[in-house]
Scaffold this motif. Structure first.
Motif, PDB file in Angstrom:
ATOM      1  N   UNK A  18      -4.202  54.971  16.387  1.00  0.00           N
ATOM      2  CA  UNK A  18      -5.063  54.172  15.705  1.00  0.00           C
ATOM      3  C   UNK A  18      -4.447  52.555  16.016  1.00  0.00           C
ATOM      4  N   UNK A  19      -3.237  52.384  15.851  1.00  0.00           N
ATOM      5  CA  UNK A  19      -2.670  51.133  16.215  1.00  0.00           C
ATOM      6  C   UNK A  19      -2.597  50.679  17.607  1.00  0.00           C
ATOM      7  N   UNK A  20      -2.318  51.778  18.605  1.00  0.00           N
ATOM      8  CA  UNK A  20      -2.574  51.398  20.090  1.00  0.00           C
ATOM      9  C   UNK A  20      -3.592  51.264  20.296  1.00  0.00           C
ATOM     10  N   UNK A  21      -4.642  51.825  20.063  1.00  0.00           N
ATOM     11  CA  UNK A  21      -5.934  51.525  20.335  1.00  0.00           C
ATOM     12  C   UNK A  21      -6.520  50.317  20.010  1.00  0.00           C
ATOM     13  N   UNK A  22      -6.101  49.797  18.776  1.00  0.00           N
ATOM     14  CA  UNK A  22      -6.496  48.535  18.147  1.00  0.00           C
ATOM     15  C   UNK A  22      -5.958  47.320  19.135  1.00  0.00           C
ATOM     16  N   UNK A  23      -4.731  47.350  19.539  1.00  0.00           N
ATOM     17  CA  UNK A  23      -4.257  46.444  20.426  1.00  0.00           C
ATOM     18  C   UNK A  23      -4.646  46.655  21.742  1.00  0.00           C
ATOM     19  N   UNK A  24      -5.061  47.637  22.153  1.00  0.00           N
ATOM     20  CA  UNK A  24      -5.669  47.938  23.473  1.00  0.00           C
ATOM     21  C   UNK A  24      -7.078  47.119  23.780  1.00  0.00           C
ATOM     22  N   UNK A  25      -7.594  47.274  22.450  1.00  0.00           N
ATOM     23  CA  UNK A  25      -8.994  46.605  22.530  1.00  0.00           C
ATOM     24  C   UNK A  25      -8.874  45.191  22.327  1.00  0.00           C
ATOM     25  N   UNK A  26      -7.677  44.727  21.888  1.00  0.00           N
ATOM     26  CA  UNK A  26      -7.490  43.038  21.902  1.00  0.00           C
ATOM     27  C   UNK A  26      -6.857  42.634  23.140  1.00  0.00           C
ATOM     28  N   UNK A  27      -6.592  43.547  24.021  1.00  0.00           N
ATOM     29  CA  UNK A  27      -6.141  43.342  25.483  1.00  0.00           C
ATOM     30  C   UNK A  27      -4.826  42.876  25.440  1.00  0.00           C
ATOM     31  N   UNK A  28      -3.863  43.482  24.312  1.00  0.00           N
ATOM     32  CA  UNK A  28      -2.553  42.974  24.270  1.00  0.00           C
ATOM     33  C   UNK A  28      -1.587  44.184  24.904  1.00  0.00           C
ATOM     34  N   UNK A  29      -1.530  44.444  26.211  1.00  0.00           N
ATOM     35  CA  UNK A  29      -0.775  45.215  26.974  1.00  0.00           C
ATOM     36  C   UNK A  29       0.573  45.460  26.677  1.00  0.00           C
ATOM     37  N   UNK A  48      -5.940  54.831  25.766  1.00  0.00           N
ATOM     38  CA  UNK A  48      -5.753  53.478  25.040  1.00  0.00           C
ATOM     39  C   UNK A  48      -4.929  52.495  26.125  1.00  0.00           C
ATOM     40  N   UNK A  49      -3.691  53.319  26.627  1.00  0.00           N
ATOM     41  CA  UNK A  49      -2.572  52.701  27.367  1.00  0.00           C
ATOM     42  C   UNK A  49      -3.145  52.617  28.792  1.00  0.00           C
ATOM     43  N   UNK A  50      -3.776  53.116  29.311  1.00  0.00           N
ATOM     44  CA  UNK A  50      -4.382  53.206  30.606  1.00  0.00           C
ATOM     45  C   UNK A  50      -5.467  52.094  30.731  1.00  0.00           C
ATOM     46  N   UNK A  51      -6.341  52.093  29.712  1.00  0.00           N
ATOM     47  CA  UNK A  51      -7.262  50.971  29.522  1.00  0.00           C
ATOM     48  C   UNK A  51      -6.784  49.498  29.607  1.00  0.00           C
ATOM     49  N   UNK A  52      -5.628  49.463  28.878  1.00  0.00           N
ATOM     50  CA  UNK A  52      -4.764  48.195  28.424  1.00  0.00           C
ATOM     51  C   UNK A  52      -4.348  47.630  29.644  1.00  0.00           C
ATOM     52  N   UNK A  53      -3.829  48.554  30.515  1.00  0.00           N
ATOM     53  CA  UNK A  53      -3.100  48.225  31.867  1.00  0.00           C
ATOM     54  C   UNK A  53      -4.035  47.549  32.726  1.00  0.00           C
ATOM     55  N   UNK A  80      -6.930  46.345  32.142  1.00  0.00           N
ATOM     56  CA  UNK A  80      -7.747  45.110  31.766  1.00  0.00           C
ATOM     57  C   UNK A  80      -6.731  44.045  31.932  1.00  0.00           C
ATOM     58  N   UNK A  81      -5.402  44.176  31.782  1.00  0.00           N
ATOM     59  CA  UNK A  81      -4.421  43.326  32.059  1.00  0.00           C
ATOM     60  C   UNK A  81      -3.814  43.234  33.523  1.00  0.00           C
ATOM     61  N   UNK A  82      -4.210  44.003  34.421  1.00  0.00           N
ATOM     62  CA  UNK A  82      -3.933  44.196  35.986  1.00  0.00           C
ATOM     63  C   UNK A  82      -2.494  44.569  36.067  1.00  0.00           C
ATOM     64  N   UNK A  83      -2.156  45.449  35.118  1.00  0.00           N
ATOM     65  CA  UNK A  83      -0.858  45.988  35.409  1.00  0.00           C
ATOM     66  C   UNK A  83      -0.932  47.439  36.350  1.00  0.00           C
ATOM     67  N   UNK A  84      -1.374  47.228  37.340  1.00  0.00           N
ATOM     68  CA  UNK A  84      -1.721  48.498  38.165  1.00  0.00           C
ATOM     69  C   UNK A  84      -0.626  49.396  38.224  1.00  0.00           C
ATOM     70  N   UNK A  85       0.574  48.944  38.966  1.00  0.00           N
ATOM     71  CA  UNK A  85       1.545  49.654  38.932  1.00  0.00           C
ATOM     72  C   UNK A  85       2.367  50.710  37.892  1.00  0.00           C
ATOM     73  N   UNK A  86       2.268  49.816  36.774  1.00  0.00           N
ATOM     74  CA  UNK A  86       2.556  50.541  35.562  1.00  0.00           C
ATOM     75  C   UNK A  86       1.687  51.527  35.116  1.00  0.00           C
ATOM     76  N   UNK A  87       0.309  51.077  35.137  1.00  0.00           N
ATOM     77  CA  UNK A  87      -1.009  52.214  34.830  1.00  0.00           C
ATOM     78  C   UNK A  87      -0.768  53.354  35.830  1.00  0.00           C
ATOM     79  N   UNK A  88      -0.572  53.405  36.862  1.00  0.00           N
ATOM     80  CA  UNK A  88      -0.474  54.318  38.073  1.00  0.00           C
ATOM     81  C   UNK A  88       0.827  55.367  37.723  1.00  0.00           C
ATOM     82  N   UNK A  89       1.915  54.428  37.328  1.00  0.00           N
ATOM     83  CA  UNK A  89       3.134  55.254  36.866  1.00  0.00           C
ATOM     84  C   UNK A  89       2.941  56.136  35.545  1.00  0.00           C
TER      85      UNK A  89
END
Length: 615
Positions: A439-450, A477-482, A484-493
């Motif tokens: 719930x907390x992770x999803x909330x911050x993800x929707x706020x775009x706070x990767x 939620x983690x992949x979505x945040x990555x 939307x914030x352009x963290x491609x390498x971290x998201x793929x990892x």
């Protein structure tokens, strides 16, 4: 039955009152003649029924004074009384001071079970030096079922199984079989319940099929087991088989069957009927069961009625749910909660909150599930002030640290964008679970706070005693945040670690997140490679994600690949697909190709020219 229980309680209170007025109870005449065993038994049983611990302790004192405290009947009744009053310490003190037999030991085991001390109950059962009887096996099996309720399940063969509790239950079952008690109707019925709660419906059915005779209680246990394991169709088939044997259903039968209809409704796609979205097939089955409950005179039983309200709400028919609710002469917290949640989930959040206020005015205190239902309504309305008032109610009732309420508060505040309040609610939860963290992770993800999302993701896995395994929702939620914030390498990892390190197989939605992330970052060739690596065929959503990314990067070549795949999938019926492709051609300076696509679009929608003129 409810009236009978009320009369019984009133009678027992009268017994205690008479006992208190007697010279043996009066402290001024404590030295008078000793109470007889019969009087002490009657008084201690009355304290058991009324849960009057203070009076029970006085009866115990009088029994000791009279020299009857070690009598096996008195002592066993005192054990039961203390256990019912929630004082297993006093119950155990009586038990340890008396000659122990199977009856007193069984009473003590049940006392531990009824107070949630299931581990101690099984320890006591395993230390029995004499042959357990059927009641002792029932008590031990109830302890195993109680352990299952608090155990996190493991997915085995597509089923959620409580492995540790199941192994303990199987060991008790083996002992009961060796003792020849496994076919005893009470033992068999408890075995069915235990196996169902442990997630092994197959074992529950095996026990049921071996029974020599069946009663409605055995059938109900299996029906309820099916519902608990979400085997709803099987539950309704079993109901038909039960009726073929001319066994009359009781209130519990209807509760289980209506619960099965509610689960079927959750899985059924809604259809529009006279402007209403209804789960038609489930509603028809629920209506039929309702009619039979009316024929049996059980439709106004509080448990049946509450389940009817929930079932109708799940089917989308709030008119029927409200009709059942309004007919109840007595409404308990479950009745109110079912109706409030029904309105909240069916798009009438304002009505849900009005009902919550009315419930409070009527003097019915909310429980944890009511608070959750009201918070769902507040979240749907993004009603921050109303949610804060419900949070105040939760604090007043000391339920804000309850995991269900805490999770709902975190989710509500996150939906309102109030992440500081969400963090506060999260911190208040005594025992956080995966949903709390999600719930907390999803909330911050929707706020775009990767940055915060990744920090929480790390904390989840490092939390010492509170360490929580991330699940598919966490990764989404983690992949979505990555992305939307352009963290491609971290998201793929993180995506590559899902299955390898965390044992979570990615679903279609996870692949879509990664494809979108790659597309946003301009890695269109890698997006195509990811599509090829998917264990499923790409659908319209997959190719629309690619097409949208190609417009951003003006890539007409890959855009045409996605466009052609969409044409194959939807038959060229979606005008938006043509417009996206036309936009790509326009941005790439390919005017002839753009006009060709727009010409095709005009055959699909006459609005294309209007749209292109205004954009």
């Amino acid at each position: 039955m409810k009236c009978r229980a009320i009369l019984s309680t009133c009678f027992q209170r009268w017994v205690i009152s008479i006992y208190r007025q007697s010279s043996r109870y009066n402290e001024k005449t404590e030295s008078s003649a000793s109470a007889s065993i019969g009087v002490l038994l009657a008084a201690s049983k009355a304290c058991l029924v009324t849960r009057d611990l203070q009076a029970g302790k006085k009866v115990h004192s009088d029994a000791s004074y009279a020299g009857h405290a070690s009598d096996v009947f008195i002592a066993t009744t005192l054990i039961n009384m203390y256990a019912k009053c929630g004082s297993t310490v006093d119950a155990r003190a009586v038990f340890d001071s008396m000659p122990q037999d199977v009856v007193s030991t069984t009473a003590m085991i049940l006392g531990h079970v009824e107070n949630g001390e299931n581990v101690r109950a099984l320890e006591l059962f395993s230390g029995i030096v004499f042959r357990p009887d059927a009641r002792a096996f029932v008590a031990a099996l109830r302890a195993c079922a109680g352990l299952a309720a608090g155990e996190d399940g493991q997915t085995i063969g597509g089923k959620m199984v409580k492995r540790d509790s199941l192994e303990k239950g199987m060991a008790v079952h083996h002992q009961a079989t060796e003792a020849g008690d496994d076919t005893h109707i009470f033992v068999a019925t408890t075995l069915i319940d235990m196996y169902s709660k442990c997630g092994s419906l197959l074992d529950a059915r095996r026990v049921f099929d071996k029974m020599a005779t069946y009663d409605v209680v055995a059938w109900n246990s299996l029906l309820m087991g099916c519902v608990e394991n979400r085997e709803s169709e099987l539950a309704l088939v079993l109901l038909s088989s039960m009726e073929d044997l001319s066994l009359a259903p009781d209130a519990r039968t209807f509760v289980a069957s209506l619960g099965a209809c509610a689960i079927l409704a959750e899985c059924e796609a809604a259809s529009e009927v006279h402007g209403q979205l209804l789960k038609v097939a489930s509603l028809e089955r629920g209506d039929a069961l309702h009619s039979r409950a009316v024929d049996c005179g059980l439709d106004l039983d509080i448990f049946v009625a509450n389940t009817l309200v929930d079932m109708y709400a799940k089917c989308g028919s709030m008119a029927r749910a409200r009709s059942v609710f309004d007919k109840l002469w007595h409404r308990d917290v479950v009745s109110w909660t079912a109706l409030i949640l029904g309105y909240a989930e069916n798009g009438d959040a304002e009505v849900a909150l009005e009902l919550y206020s009315r419930m409070r005015r009527d003097g019915c205190e909310p429980d944890s599930k009511t608070l959750v239902a009201a918070l769902v309504a507040c979240g749907n309305l993004v009603a921050l002030d109303a949610g804060r008032r419900i949070h105040d109610d939760a604090r007043r009732l000391e339920l804000h640290s309850n995991v269900l309420v805490g999770n709902a508060l975190v989710d509500f505040y996150a939906k309102c964008g109030s992440m500081e309040a969400a963090e506060e609610a999260f911190s208040s939860i005594t025992r956080k679970d995966t949903i709390s963290w999600n719930s907390l992770v999803t909330g911050y993800s929707k706020q775009g706070d990767a940055e915060k999302v990744l920090s929480l993701f790390q904390r989840m896995q490092e939390g010492g005693g509170e360490r929580i395994k991330p699940n598919s929702i966490t990764f989404l939620s983690v992949l979505s945040a990555c992305g939307h914030c352009g963290l491609v390498d971290k998201g793929r990892e993180i995506f590559q670690a899902m299955a390898k390190q965390h044992g979570v197989e990615p679903g279609m939605e996870h692949f879509h997140c990664v494809i979108d992330m790659l597309g946003r970052g301009g890695h269109l060739e890698q997006a195509l490679e990811t599509i090829e690596a998917m264990p499923w065929a790409a659908d319209a959503t997959t190719w629309t994600i690619v097409l949208s990314s190609c417009r951003k990067w003006k890539n007409a070549r890959i855009g045409r690949v996605a466009f052609d795949r969409l044409m194959e999938l939807d038959g060229g019926k979606e005008s938006s697909t043509y417009l996206l492709m036309a936009g790509i051609y326009a941005s790439a300076g390919m005017r002839a190709e753009k006009e060709e696509v727009l010409q095709l679009a005009r055959h699909v929608s006459s609005d294309v020219d209007v749209i292109t003129d205004t954009t």
